[in-house]
Motif scaffolding. Structure first.
Motif, PDB file in Angstrom:
ATOM      1  N   LEU A  47      17.637  94.397 -25.091  1.00 44.11           N
ATOM      2  CA  LEU A  47      19.020  94.802 -25.358  1.00 44.11           C
ATOM      3  C   LEU A  47      20.008  93.883 -24.659  1.00 44.11           C
ATOM      4  O   LEU A  47      21.021  93.483 -25.247  1.00 44.11           O
ATOM      5  CB  LEU A  47      19.238  96.241 -24.893  1.00 44.11           C
ATOM      6  CG  LEU A  47      20.692  96.729 -24.860  1.00 44.11           C
ATOM      7  CD1 LEU A  47      21.253  96.825 -26.276  1.00 44.11           C
ATOM      8  CD2 LEU A  47      20.797  98.074 -24.149  1.00 44.11           C
ATOM      9  N   GLN A  48      19.719  93.524 -23.422  1.00 40.34           N
ATOM     10  CA  GLN A  48      20.649  92.672 -22.674  1.00 40.34           C
ATOM     11  C   GLN A  48      20.760  91.296 -23.324  1.00 40.34           C
ATOM     12  O   GLN A  48      21.858  90.720 -23.394  1.00 40.34           O
ATOM     13  CB  GLN A  48      20.197  92.546 -21.214  1.00 40.34           C
ATOM     14  CG  GLN A  48      21.264  92.048 -20.267  1.00 40.34           C
ATOM     15  CD  GLN A  48      21.472  90.550 -20.346  1.00 40.34           C
ATOM     16  OE1 GLN A  48      20.501  89.801 -20.302  1.00 40.34           O
ATOM     17  NE2 GLN A  48      22.713  90.108 -20.452  1.00 40.34           N
ATOM     18  N   ARG A  56      30.593  91.098 -26.669  1.00 36.77           N
ATOM     19  CA  ARG A  56      31.768  91.957 -26.856  1.00 36.77           C
ATOM     20  C   ARG A  56      31.912  93.007 -25.751  1.00 36.77           C
ATOM     21  O   ARG A  56      33.018  93.429 -25.444  1.00 36.77           O
ATOM     22  CB  ARG A  56      31.702  92.673 -28.212  1.00 36.77           C
ATOM     23  CG  ARG A  56      31.934  91.772 -29.413  1.00 36.77           C
ATOM     24  CD  ARG A  56      33.347  91.209 -29.435  1.00 36.77           C
ATOM     25  NE  ARG A  56      33.577  90.316 -30.555  1.00 36.77           N
ATOM     26  CZ  ARG A  56      34.100  90.702 -31.710  1.00 36.77           C
ATOM     27  NH1 ARG A  56      34.443  91.969 -31.891  1.00 36.77           N
ATOM     28  NH2 ARG A  56      34.265  89.837 -32.686  1.00 36.77           N
ATOM     29  N   TYR A  57      30.775  93.444 -25.192  1.00 34.94           N
ATOM     30  CA  TYR A  57      30.795  94.502 -24.188  1.00 34.94           C
ATOM     31  C   TYR A  57      30.217  94.016 -22.857  1.00 34.94           C
ATOM     32  O   TYR A  57      29.291  93.200 -22.825  1.00 34.94           O
ATOM     33  CB  TYR A  57      29.943  95.701 -24.629  1.00 34.94           C
ATOM     34  CG  TYR A  57      30.391  96.383 -25.889  1.00 34.94           C
ATOM     35  CD1 TYR A  57      31.474  97.264 -25.880  1.00 34.94           C
ATOM     36  CD2 TYR A  57      29.719  96.180 -27.091  1.00 34.94           C
ATOM     37  CE1 TYR A  57      31.874  97.916 -27.041  1.00 34.94           C
ATOM     38  CE2 TYR A  57      30.108  96.833 -28.248  1.00 34.94           C
ATOM     39  CZ  TYR A  57      31.191  97.693 -28.221  1.00 34.94           C
ATOM     40  OH  TYR A  57      31.580  98.334 -29.375  1.00 34.94           O
ATOM     41  N   TRP A 260      19.428 103.400 -21.679  1.00 33.36           N
ATOM     42  CA  TRP A 260      18.929 102.986 -22.990  1.00 33.36           C
ATOM     43  C   TRP A 260      19.485 103.871 -24.099  1.00 33.36           C
ATOM     44  O   TRP A 260      19.993 103.378 -25.114  1.00 33.36           O
ATOM     45  CB  TRP A 260      17.399 103.017 -23.006  1.00 33.36           C
ATOM     46  CG  TRP A 260      16.802 102.920 -24.376  1.00 33.36           C
ATOM     47  CD1 TRP A 260      16.189 103.903 -25.090  1.00 33.36           C
ATOM     48  CD2 TRP A 260      16.801 101.764 -25.224  1.00 33.36           C
ATOM     49  NE1 TRP A 260      15.799 103.438 -26.312  1.00 33.36           N
ATOM     50  CE2 TRP A 260      16.150 102.134 -26.426  1.00 33.36           C
ATOM     51  CE3 TRP A 260      17.272 100.465 -25.080  1.00 33.36           C
ATOM     52  CZ2 TRP A 260      15.971 101.232 -27.475  1.00 33.36           C
ATOM     53  CZ3 TRP A 260      17.101  99.571 -26.134  1.00 33.36           C
ATOM     54  CH2 TRP A 260      16.451  99.963 -27.303  1.00 33.36           C
ATOM     55  N   GLU A 261      19.401 105.183 -23.918  1.00 35.35           N
ATOM     56  CA  GLU A 261      19.842 106.112 -24.952  1.00 35.35           C
ATOM     57  C   GLU A 261      21.346 105.994 -25.197  1.00 35.35           C
ATOM     58  O   GLU A 261      21.799 106.026 -26.358  1.00 35.35           O
ATOM     59  CB  GLU A 261      19.494 107.549 -24.564  1.00 35.35           C
ATOM     60  CG  GLU A 261      18.009 107.860 -24.504  1.00 35.35           C
ATOM     61  CD  GLU A 261      17.348 107.886 -25.871  1.00 35.35           C
ATOM     62  OE1 GLU A 261      18.076 107.931 -26.877  1.00 35.35           O
ATOM     63  OE2 GLU A 261      16.099 107.875 -25.923  1.00 35.35           O
ATOM     64  N   LYS A 265      24.002 104.194 -28.863  1.00 37.10           N
ATOM     65  CA  LYS A 265      25.144 104.727 -29.607  1.00 37.10           C
ATOM     66  C   LYS A 265      26.088 103.615 -30.066  1.00 37.10           C
ATOM     67  O   LYS A 265      26.911 103.829 -30.946  1.00 37.10           O
ATOM     68  CB  LYS A 265      25.904 105.730 -28.743  1.00 37.10           C
ATOM     69  CG  LYS A 265      25.082 106.956 -28.387  1.00 37.10           C
ATOM     70  CD  LYS A 265      25.853 107.897 -27.463  1.00 37.10           C
ATOM     71  CE  LYS A 265      25.014 109.115 -27.090  1.00 37.10           C
ATOM     72  NZ  LYS A 265      25.732 110.029 -26.162  1.00 37.10           N
ATOM     73  N   LEU A 266      25.949 102.433 -29.464  1.00 35.96           N
ATOM     74  CA  LEU A 266      26.806 101.294 -29.835  1.00 35.96           C
ATOM     75  C   LEU A 266      26.100 100.518 -30.940  1.00 35.96           C
ATOM     76  O   LEU A 266      25.443  99.505 -30.714  1.00 35.96           O
ATOM     77  CB  LEU A 266      27.074 100.406 -28.616  1.00 35.96           C
ATOM     78  CG  LEU A 266      27.781 101.117 -27.460  1.00 35.96           C
ATOM     79  CD1 LEU A 266      27.812 100.213 -26.227  1.00 35.96           C
ATOM     80  CD2 LEU A 266      29.193 101.503 -27.860  1.00 35.96           C
TER      81      LEU A 266
END
Length: 292
Positions: A47-48, A56-57, A260-261, A265-266
């Motif tokens: 994910l990273q 963006r985040y 993680w959870e 949501k993004l």
């Protein structure tokens, strides 16, 4: 082992810490908890990488808790699979002379994560409504207008600080920083055992400080102020999660799973597509490199 649901730990209404357990009493073995943590570690690492490409985040992980609650070891274990460039840890100690020349949030703004990266605050801006409430004499070091003596530090002063912290978090979340706040809910008895282990184990002597025992004397006061701080600053875009911390292995897994959870949501986080004209010339680029 029961699946971890972030909503079970998320603060969505006023809480009383005395009514929340400090241990889930899971029947899972340490090996089982470690195995589950490793799986989440790998997912977070991927994910990273995607976040870095998406750009963006930024993600701000805030860790608060009493001494020995396991924050340091959690950082080591939860983020061990990350690219070192993808996560930065900040441990905020007593403000130095330069930091005291600015407002109390200044050093926290400087440490916010870049886009595509994680930042971990090991102790956070909340120290300014926790330690300083237990020891209000520290406020005098900030050289604030109208604050000349302890009597000047009123209830209104603390209400203003809570409002400032809410505004700080609102500002950064509206500008692309994901904020997840974790309180490590440790029992006083478990802290006693961990402090004893530091004294009995020569390898851990360096972790012990007599100051830990002095702060322990204020346990009930800290619990009161932690409870108030959480209740006054638990909002949807900067959520608090109360993590039972008597079991370190379980606490690590809970935090990793919640991160993680919540990040799932993004749904817009994904590796950006290359321009069509670039993809159309892949064969030419390969041929060019093959001829070198």
């Amino acid at each position: 082992m029961k699946s971890i649901n972030p909503d079970d730990f998320k603060v969505t209404e006023p809480i009383r810490l005395s009514e929340i357990p400090t241990n889930l009493y899971s029947k899972a073995s340490d090996d089982d908890k470690e195995e589950k943590l490793e799986k989440v570690q790998e997912k977070l690492s991927v994910l990273q990488d995607v976040m870095y490409a998406h750009n963006r985040y930024g993600v701000l992980i805030c860790l608060q808790g009493m001494d020995t609650s396991g924050k340091d070891s959690l950082i080591r274990e939860v983020f061990k699979e990350f690219n070192p460039r993808g996560v930065v840890v900040h441990s905020f100690k007593t403000p130095n002379s330069t930091e005291l020349e600015h407002d109390y949030l200044w050093r926290h703004y400087l440490a916010l994560p870049e886009k595509g990266k994680f930042a971990v605050f090991n102790r956070t801006h909340y120290e300014n409504v926790l330690v300083t409430r237990v020891h209000p004499e520290y406020i005098l070091n900030e050289n604030l207008p109208g604050i000349e003596k302890l009597e000047d530090i009123t209830a209104e002063f603390w209400e203003n600080r809570f409002e400032q912290i809410r505004n700080f978090e609102k500002h950064i979340t509206q500008n692309g920083t994901i904020v997840l706040k974790f309180y490590f809910h440790l029992s006083k008895e478990e802290q006693r055992k961990r402090l004893l282990r530091r004294l009995e184990n020569m390898e851990h002597h360096w972790k012990f400080s007599p100051g830990d025992l002095k702060e322990r004397e204020h346990w009930d006061t800290y619990m009161q102020y932690y409870e108030e701080a959480i209740n006054k600053t638990a909002v949807e875009k900067a959520s608090w999660y109360i993590v039972p911390a008597d079991d370190k292995e379980m606490a690590r897994y809970i935090v990793a799973k919640i991160i993680w959870e919540e990040m799932q949501k993004l749904t817009d986080i994904q590796v950006p597509d290359l321009e069509e004209k670039v993809k159309a010339n892949f064969a030419m680029y390969k041929e060019q490199l093959a001829k070198e």
